[in-house]
Write an enzyme that holds these catalytic residues in place. Structure first.
Site, PDB file in Angstrom:
ATOM      1  N   THR A  41     -32.091  -6.061   2.213  1.00 28.30           N
ATOM      2  CA  THR A  41     -32.690  -7.110   1.378  1.00 28.30           C
ATOM      3  C   THR A  41     -33.034  -6.622  -0.031  1.00 28.30           C
ATOM      4  OG1 THR A  41     -34.904  -6.572   2.210  1.00 28.30           O
ATOM      5  CG2 THR A  41     -33.700  -8.330   3.351  1.00 28.30           C
ATOM      6  N   ASP A  42     -33.231  -5.302  -0.192  1.00 28.27           N
ATOM      7  CA  ASP A  42     -33.812  -4.825  -1.455  1.00 28.27           C
ATOM      8  C   ASP A  42     -32.954  -5.117  -2.679  1.00 28.27           C
ATOM      9  OD1 ASP A  42     -36.084  -3.965  -0.189  1.00 28.27           O
ATOM     10  OD2 ASP A  42     -35.478  -1.861  -0.078  1.00 28.27           O
ATOM     11  N   SER A 101     -30.186  -0.463   1.268  1.00 27.78           N
ATOM     12  CA  SER A 101     -29.685  -1.041   0.016  1.00 27.78           C
ATOM     13  C   SER A 101     -30.519  -0.667  -1.201  1.00 27.78           C
ATOM     14  CB  SER A 101     -29.546  -2.563   0.127  1.00 27.78           C
ATOM     15  OG  SER A 101     -30.767  -3.214  -0.101  1.00 27.78           O
ATOM     16  N   THR A 133     -31.816  -3.215   6.772  1.00 25.83           N
ATOM     17  CA  THR A 133     -32.760  -3.323   7.888  1.00 25.83           C
ATOM     18  C   THR A 133     -32.139  -4.062   9.065  1.00 25.83           C
ATOM     19  OG1 THR A 133     -34.650  -3.229   6.412  1.00 25.83           O
ATOM     20  CG2 THR A 133     -35.021  -4.273   8.532  1.00 25.83           C
TER      21      THR A 133
HETATM   22  N1  ASP Z   1     -34.773  -1.090   2.421  1.00 27.94           N
HETATM   23  C1  ASP Z   1     -34.037  -2.062   3.206  1.00 27.94           C
HETATM   24  C2  ASP Z   1     -32.698  -2.302   2.530  1.00 27.94           C
HETATM   25  O1  ASP Z   1     -32.690  -2.945   1.516  1.00 27.94           O
HETATM   26  C3  ASP Z   1     -34.826  -3.308   3.304  1.00 27.94           C
HETATM   27  C4  ASP Z   1     -34.193  -4.419   4.083  1.00 27.94           C
HETATM   28  O2  ASP Z   1     -33.013  -4.431   4.384  1.00 27.94           O
HETATM   29  O3  ASP Z   1     -34.943  -5.365   4.396  1.00 27.94           O
HETATM   30  O4  ASP Z   1     -31.684  -1.843   3.017  1.00 27.94           O
END
Ligand code: ASP
Length: 324
Positions: free
Chosen positions: A97-98, A64, A14
């Site tokens: 973050t995932d 991710s 993100t």
């Molecule tokens: N779906 C995103 C990822 O993990 C979520 C994020 O980065 O906050 O790439």
């Protein structure tokens, strides 16, 4: 110190996402902006990129949630390469973050670096009205530049977490991470570190990787290790299906202090008898399993199920006969 380099490795997430509407924090597309562009958009960092003080590389560009072994190997090889360079002070990795806690644990268990390797992220896309990525990047740079910094850490919303402890605990708020009862290593406040406890240890986690070398990893085939959960009515059907699919390792996300439904346990013991490596990790969000409970199945105290899976995979790869 001044001619020491900081390496930025981009993997997407993100932090590199874009949205059609600057107020949309959920309906955006992750992994759209290159790490070079993220850095040069930040006041003060553009000059460092231009002079070569900052080395910038795009290792991958993905959401991710879709992280896979190919990217992990590529990333681990680049991190290991840069850690060996005398003129590299530290490394910053931009990441979604995932699965950030998995990548952080993987790198710490495999490399146990003596230099700082800092993963950072964002909960809002890069073009949000008030994006959080730029400050997280600047804070990560502070940690990576620290002469005392060491090991793999995660920097998000001003806090620094150790790779062994960090978990994503919230789906949307800016401070989405926690080290639960271990607590953060410290904070970055106005560009300064305030440390509360030690950095992650600068040594390969023997339990997890048993000294597996990053060079071996490049040639290794990843074992199939899956996570099954114990819950009301868990009867082991999933385990039997996975055995048919050729599973080599199973992590059971156990209830409470490592307890497992008796029917699931029966299936897991059978799996062990057929040569499958089984380990237990608690599905509780906090705390660590204490000894004295279920002894029928080995335990990975202190690891969440996703991290216990990584430890088991690395251990199996190390134990596997070398193909060359
Ligand atoms: N779906 C995103 C990822 O993990 C979520 C994020 O980065 O906050 O790439």
């Amino acid at each position: 110190m001044s001619d020491q380099k900081i390496v930025f490795l981009g993997t997407g997430g993100t932090i590199a996402g874009t949205a059609l509407n600057a107020l949309d924090h959920t309906g955006y597309t992750a992994a759209q902006v290159g790490v070079h562009d993220l850095l040069t958009a930040l006041p003060g960092l553009k000059a460092g990129v231009g002079t070569g003080r900052y080395v910038v590389e795009q290792v991958a560009q993905l959401d991710s949630k879709d992280m896979g072994f190919d990217v992990w190997v590529k990333l681990a090889l680049r991190v290991a390469y840069f850690l060996e360079q005398e003129d590299v002070q530290g490394i910053v990795i931009t990441h979604g973050t995932d699965t950030l806690e998995e990548t952080a644990y993987f790198l710490q268990a495999l490399l146990g670096p003596a230099k700082p390797v800092v993963l950072t992220c964002a909960m809002r896309p890069s073009d949000a009205l008030a994006p959080d990525g730029p400050q997280n990047l600047l804070d990560a740079l502070v940690v990576a530049s620290s002469a005392t910094g060491c090991g793999v850490t995660v920097v998000c919303a001003g806090a620094i977490y150790g790779a062994d402890d960090v978990q994503k605990i919230h789906p949307s708020r800016l401070n989405a991470f926690s080290a639960v009862d271990a607590g953060p290593i410290g904070f970055v406040e106005q560009g300064r570190l305030r440390l509360l406890r030690d950095w992650p240890h600068a040594q390969v986690n023997e339990m997890a990787s048993g000294g597996l070398l990053v060079s071996q990893l490049a040639d290794a085939s990843w074992p199939r290790v899956e996570i099954v959960m114990s819950y009301a009515g868990a009867d082991g059907t999933v385990v039997r299906a996975l055995l048919k699919a050729g599973v080599q390792g199973l992590v059971v996300a156990a209830t409470g202090n490592g307890t497992v439904h008796q029917d699931l346990e029966t299936a897991l013991v059978l799996a062990m008898q057929q040569g499958v490596k089984v380990t237990r990790a608690t599905r509780c969000a906090e705390g660590r399993m204490l000894p004295g409970g279920n002894d029928a199945l080995p335990a990975a105290p202190g690891l969440t199920p996703v991290k216990a899976r990584i430890a088991l995979m690395l251990g199996l790869m190390r134990a596997a006969p070398k193909s060359r």
